[in-house]
Every structure is written in structure tokens, then in C-alpha cells.
Design a protein around this motif. Structure first.
Motif, short mmCIF file in Angstrom:
data_model
loop_
_atom_site.label_atom_id
_atom_site.label_comp_id
_atom_site.label_asym_id
_atom_site.label_seq_id
_atom_site.Cartn_x
_atom_site.Cartn_y
_atom_site.Cartn_z
N PHE A 124 0.83 -1.19 0.00
CA PHE A 124 0.00 0.00 0.00
C PHE A 124 0.87 1.25 0.00
O PHE A 124 1.96 1.24 0.56
CB PHE A 124 -0.90 0.03 1.24
N LEU A 125 0.36 2.26 -0.63
CA LEU A 125 1.04 3.54 -0.59
C LEU A 125 0.93 4.09 0.84
O LEU A 125 -0.16 4.24 1.37
CB LEU A 125 0.36 4.49 -1.56
N GLU A 126 2.08 4.36 1.46
CA GLU A 126 2.02 4.75 2.87
C GLU A 126 2.26 6.23 3.10
O GLU A 126 2.11 6.73 4.20
CB GLU A 126 3.04 3.93 3.68
N PRO A 156 1.74 10.30 1.26
CA PRO A 156 1.71 11.00 2.54
C PRO A 156 0.49 10.56 3.34
O PRO A 156 -0.58 10.42 2.80
CB PRO A 156 1.59 12.45 2.11
N LEU A 157 0.68 10.40 4.59
CA LEU A 157 -0.39 9.86 5.41
C LEU A 157 -0.60 10.69 6.67
O LEU A 157 -0.64 10.16 7.77
CB LEU A 157 -0.09 8.43 5.80
N GLY A 158 -0.69 11.96 6.50
CA GLY A 158 -0.95 12.80 7.67
C GLY A 158 0.15 12.63 8.69
O GLY A 158 1.33 12.62 8.35
N ASP A 159 -0.23 12.41 9.93
CA ASP A 159 0.76 12.37 11.00
C ASP A 159 1.26 10.95 11.28
O ASP A 159 2.09 10.76 12.13
CB ASP A 159 0.18 12.98 12.27
N SER A 160 0.73 9.96 10.55
CA SER A 160 1.06 8.59 10.96
C SER A 160 2.54 8.28 10.75
O SER A 160 3.16 7.63 11.59
CB SER A 160 0.21 7.59 10.19
#
Lengths: 341, 271
Positions: free
Chosen positions: A315-317, A319-323
Motif C-alpha cells: 500500500f502507498l504509505e 503521505p499519510l498525515g501524521d502517521s
């Protein structure tokens, strides 16, 4: 030159239709784990129904009997054939998918196929019994005046385009959340069920879509060879499609295509053109089945996942906000140690 | 126990209620009139000797089996006899005695596929693929957080079949979290797990219970961990509820001790 081109187009049409069969089986078995042991029945139903929808009424006294004979334009007849295959998939699913799984399901599909084979073969008034249908109108034949080769090329392109569309759709299902749930059902149906998902519905969806794929292949088959008889859809044909999928790689549509090229085109079709041995006319077809069987045994023994195994999905990880930041912090805190000591 | 649900303003909210549940297999009454309730937001243990009917109860509650008679209520609503997926969709998620990961999917996929409402409708596949993609992004983020919490982050792209026994246990628990369960029914989650990891799994359960308010029902043979994390323990034997209380109370209960050590329980229960 024309002969070679004619040969190539024939092989290509077979290749594309077998690809479509194999994609259909891949959706059922490779994605969802449904053991459909009567693939070829859906081809037959698709082909037959499209045939009788496109053909004119059976002429009285001609000795040929079949139902309907609606003389419909090909696209509508073809759609009818595909829907018929889907409907048959739904009906078999209602019997087989509700309570049964794995081997029991396989037995029911095999039995249903054999029943229909006997019914259609002996029921002369449905699809002309063992004689089968012939002189089935070809799609868009009256569209313009075709040379035989020109028509073959046109048909090849049409089949190719359909195959590409179906291939794209099969991949789309695979990558979708639905495809993911299908694969989870394949891996462990009870767990998917325990997580609140209606696995019967998921399996039925795969069953019907797969059946429609095979039905499309059947519609194209009868349209190309303009004839179909029960002799052409014995159980052995089902296992040619199975062999293609197992050798190529279940769960991987590319593998399915390579498998159907090797098994359906190289083994099955190319050997048809080997010279006959006069004393043993059945020797070459029999050897063909032996070789296909051998290919399956070798493949299952040495490379059970097939030549092109199912690919790992990531999975594309970002950009994922603050994760990602949170993960960095956790990892910096020495949490990289995994589960067990 | 039935009094609680009849009370118009119950003081303690009941998440799961089992009432005179019965299930026989041929002549064997595996569950024979068991009744108990699990309060919301608690970690409740369900213990009992082998053959007490614990597994059958789990299968009845989760819908894998249909009860012969009796009631099972989730948040006051009858769920007895429903299909497993209907019970799962109502928020009661179970795990299995033996780890049952999806072997040919990655750890990450194992988590994401377990979430509810992934947009897994055929209509979306055909006409609105963006629905699934958008939801996937949210789920990926949640799954990553969950994996970090459970220490499985470095293994996220590994096939689940390649995990060790202990890692599979962690995966089961983290997968269950993804489904947002109201009640999480864990069937012997500590079976075949080393002591250090038992400790860790226990901590995870307590943490999830505190942070998310998930109600836990823990079917377990390891009494040490049950004592440590369960506020209330239900003892079953011969298919019925034998006693309810804290572990300390149960230790003094003769019927309980005899059920574990042998002796005729039926006399004690008086059934």
C-alpha cells in the motif's frame, strides 16, 4: 501468406477466448477459492443461448430442432448468451455455495455439468441434441462485403479488444476492496464471516462474474466457428482451462494468460495440426491430454504457485498525515523489536 | 440475570447476555442451560475445565452454531440463531482457538480487509472506484498505527503465513481491533504462547479496553492471566454456569475447585 495469416488469426482467436475462460476461472478460483469443475458448461450455455437468439426459426422439415430462433442482431444475442451463463452461475451458486465448500462444491459443479451435458445432448428439441447447432450467423457479417481473411482479421481484433477490456476489469476487481475480501474468503472463509461480511454474497458475486466471463468466451467461440455440439464441451475441456490456470499461476491474471497460451494454444491447438496416424486416429488427441495432465502434475509438484505466482500487494504509505511521524517516533523509541522473542 | 434486562433503567449496562442457553449434539448436552451476563466495558473471563462447553458457547454466541433453546442478547437485542456475519456486523467479533490468519495476504492486508465498510460493493468496483481508494487511505493509516502499537510494523509487508506462532497471535488481536468491535470474544488467545508474550497480550487487551472501551470476553485456560486482567470471571462446568465472581472469590468456592479437580458437579449445582 494468406494461409499463414488465416492460421495466425485462428490461433489468436483461440488464444483470446481461452484467456477469457481462464480469467473467469481465476476470478472464481484464483481470487475466491471456488472450485468450479464445470467451466466448460458456462461456455456451452453462453454459446448456445447466443446461437439460438441469433439464428432464424428452425425450418420445419429440415430435421434441425432448437428453441427460440429469434433472429436477433448479434450484440443482443451475445448479451443474452452472457446473461444466460451468469444466470446458470447464479443457480448453481444457490445450490452449491450456500452450504458447501471445497471438494463438496467441486462435486456439485461437476455433477451439474454432467447433468446438463446429458440433458442437452439427449433433449433434441433444446439445442438439437448431439448434432448441435450449425450455420450460426457470424457477428457483423452483413456489415460490409468481407473477404474471408478480412473477416478473420476483423474477428480477431474484436476478440482481442474484448479480451483487453475483460482483463482490465479483472485486474480492477483484484485491486478493489471487493477483490481483497474475495481473497480473504479464499484464505479463510470462517474468519471473514466472523468479521461481519456476508461470504455467501461475496462468493456468489465471484461465481456469477466468472461465469459471465466464460459465457463471453462461449459466445465468441460459437460466433467464430459458427457451430457448437456437446462433443466440444466434455469435462476434459474444463480441465484444459484448469491446467492453464494452475500452470500459469492462480491469483495472477498475467500467469493465467501465460498458462492459457502454453496449455490452450501450444498444447491444445498446435497439436491439432500434427499429421494424423492413420491406424490410430485418436492417438494425438489422447497424447495431448496426457501431456496437459503431466504439465499439471509437474507444476503442482515443483511449483504449486504456478509460473507467475500471485504478486504481493503493498500500500502507498505516504503521505499519510501524521502517521509516518508517529511511526518514526515509535521506532526511535526502540519499538522495532517484533512480537516474539 | 434476566432481571437486569427487564429493569427499565439498569445501573450496569449489559453488553452480552446469555440466558438458559441449550445445545445438544445427539445425546450429549454440550451447553445445558447456561446463563451469564457481561457488563459493558469490562474484561470478563470465561473459564472451566475441558469439556465444560466453553467452545460450544463461543460457537453459539458467534453464530457458528444455532442454539436449541435459550437467548443470546447483544446490547439487549436477540442474536441467537443469526448467521455469523450478521452477528459480526452487529459488533461482536470473535477470534479462534488456533490462529487463523489469511496466509496468502500480507500482514497489512490482513488488517485492512478486516475493517468494516471498505466499500467492497460491486457497484463501486464498476462505477465508483474512488470510494474504495479513499477509504483505503484511511484504513492504511489506521492499520499502520495499529501495527506500530502491536509491534508488527516491520512485518507489515510480510505474508502472514511466514509469521511465528506468537506474531500470529498479535496479528489476530490487531486485526480484531480494525473491525471496531463492541464485544471482542477471544477464544483461548494465550494457547501455545510463551509466558513473556502472554504478559504482553494481556497488556494489549487491558490497553484496548481502556482506550477504546471495548468489552472483552476472554475464554482462557491460563488462570494466572485471567486473574490479572479480568474484573469478573464466569466458571462453567458441564454446560452450565457454576459460579461468578473474582478469582479470589472463586478460589474459595468448593464447587469450582471440585469442578477442576474432579467430583460430581451436578450435585453442587443442584440441576
Amino acid at each position: 501468406m494468406d494461409i499463414i495469416l488465416g492460421y495466425v488469426t485462428t490461433i489468436l482467436v483461440f488464444f483470446f477466448t481461452y484467456n477469457i475462460f481462464t480469467l473467469g476461472l481465476n476470478i472464481q478460483f484464483g481470487y475466491t477459492g471456488i472450485l468450479n469443475f464445470t467451466v466448460i458448461t458456462f461456455m456451452a450455455i453462453g454459446g448456445y443461448v447466443a446461437g439460438v437468439l441469433a439464428m432464424p426459426k428452425a425450418a420445419a422439415g429440415s430435421g434441425i430442432y432448437y428453441i427460440l430462433g429469434l433472429n436477433l442482431p448479434w450484440p443482443i444475442a451475445a448479451l443474452g448468451g452472457v446473461l444466460a451463463a451468469g444466470l446458470l452461475g447464479y443457480l448453481i451458486g444457490q445450490i452449491a455455495l450456500k452450504r458447501l465448500r471445497s471438494d463438496y462444491l467441486a462435486i456439485v459443479t461437476l455433477a451439474t455439468g454432467t447433468l446438463l451435458y446429458g440433458l442437452i445432448g439427449n433433449g433434441t428439441s433444446i439445442f438439437d441434441g448431439w448434432q448441435g447447432l450449425f450455420n450460426v450467423p457470424q457477428p457483423f457479417a452483413g456489415f460490409r462485403t468481407w473477404t474471408p481473411l478480412g473477416y478473420s482479421i476483423f474477428f480477431t481484433i474484436m476478440t482481442g479488444v474484448l479480451f483487453v477490456l475483460l482483463w482490465l476489469f479483472a485486474n480492477r476487481i483484484y485491486k478493489s476492496p471487493l477483490g481483497r475480501v474475495m481473497r480473504a474468503v479464499r484464505d479463510d472463509q470462517d474468519v471473514v464471516e466472523a468479521f461481519g461480511k456476508n461470504t455467501f454474497k461475496v462468493r456468489m458475486t465471484a461465481m456469477v462474474i466468472g461465469s459471465m466471463y466464460v459465457g463471453i468466451g462461449g459466445v465468441l467461440t460459437i460466433a467464430y466457428i459458427t457451430a457448437l455440439s456437446p462433443a466440444g464441451w466434455t469435462t476434459g475441456e474444463t480441465f484444459v482451462v484448469w491446467a492453464a490456470l494452475l500452470v500459469g499461476g492462480r491469483g495472477n491474471n498475467f500467469g493465467a494468460i501465460v498458462g492459457s497460451f502454453l496449455v490452450a494454444v501450444v498444447f491444445n491447438e498446435a497439436t491439432r495440426y500434427l499429421p494424423q496416424i492413420p491406424a490410430h486416429p485418436n492417438l494425438i488427441p489422447d497424447i495431448r491430454y496426457v501431456l496437459i495432465g503431466l504439465a499439471v502434475i509437474l507444476s503442482v509438484y515443483f511449483r504449486p504457485q504456478g509460473m507467475f505466482p500471485e504478486k504481493k500487494n503493498t500500500f502507498l504509505e505516504v503521505p499519510l498525515g501524521d502517521s509516518s511521524k508517529a511511526i518514526e517516533e515509535h521506532l526511535a523509541g526502540g519499538l522495532s523489536k517484533v512480537g516474539e522473542q | 440475570m434476566t432481571m437486569i434486562s427487564k429493569d427499565p433503567s439498569p445501573v450496569v449496562k449489559v453488553a452480552l447476555e446469555v440466558d438458559s442457553l441449550k445445545k445438544s449434539f445427539g445425546g450429549v448436552a454440550a451447553v445445558d442451560g447456561a446463563s451469564f451476563s457481561v457488563e459493558k466495558g469490562t474484561i470478563t473471563g470465561l473459564i472451566g475445565p475441558n469439556g465444560a462447553g466453553k467452545s460450544t458457547m463461543v460457537n453459539l454466541i458467534s453464530g457458528a452454531l444455532s442454539p436449541d433453546s435459550g437467548h443470546i442478547r447483544l446490547d439487549g437485542q436477540e442474536i441467537g440463531g443469526l448467521e455469523p456475519h450478521e452477528i459480526g456486523a452487529r459488533g461482536l467479533i470473535r477470534t479462534f482457538q488456533i490462529s487463523r490468519e489469511y496466509p496468502d495476504m500480507t500482514v497489512m492486508e490482513n488488517l485492512i480487509v478486516s475493517a468494516s465498510n471498505q466499500g467492497e460493493k460491486l457497484f463501486n468496483v464498476c462505477f465508483r472506484p474512488s470510494v474504495g481508494k479513499k477509504r483505503d487511505r484511511e484504513l492504511v493509516e489506521r492499520a499502520l498505527h495499529t501495527l506500530v502499537t502491536f509491534g508488527l510494523y516491520p512485518l507489515r509487508n510480510e505474508y502472514a503465513r511466514n509469521l511465528s506462532g506468537g506474531q500470529k497471535r498479535l496479528l489476530e488481536l490487531s486485526r480484531a481491533v480494525m473491525a471496531d468491535p463492541k464485544v471482542l470474544l477471544l477464544d483461548e488467545p494465550m494457547a501455545g504462547v510463551n509466558p513473556a508474550l502472554i504478559e504482553k497480550l494481556g497488556e494489549h487487551i487491558v490497553e484496548l479496553n481502556k482506550d477504546l472501551g471495548t468489552t472483552f470476553v476472554l475464554v482462557e485456560h491460563n488462570l494466572e492471566i485471567v486473574e490479572k486482567i479480568c474484573s469478573k470471571v464466569i466458571v462453567v462446568a458441564l454446560g452450565t454456569t457454576l459460579a461468578v465472581g473474582t478469582m479470589a472469590e472463586l478460589r474459595k468456592n468448593k464447587a469450582v475447585v471440585e469442578a477442576y479437580l474432579g467430583g460430581d458437579v451436578r450435585e453442587r449445582v443442584g440441576s
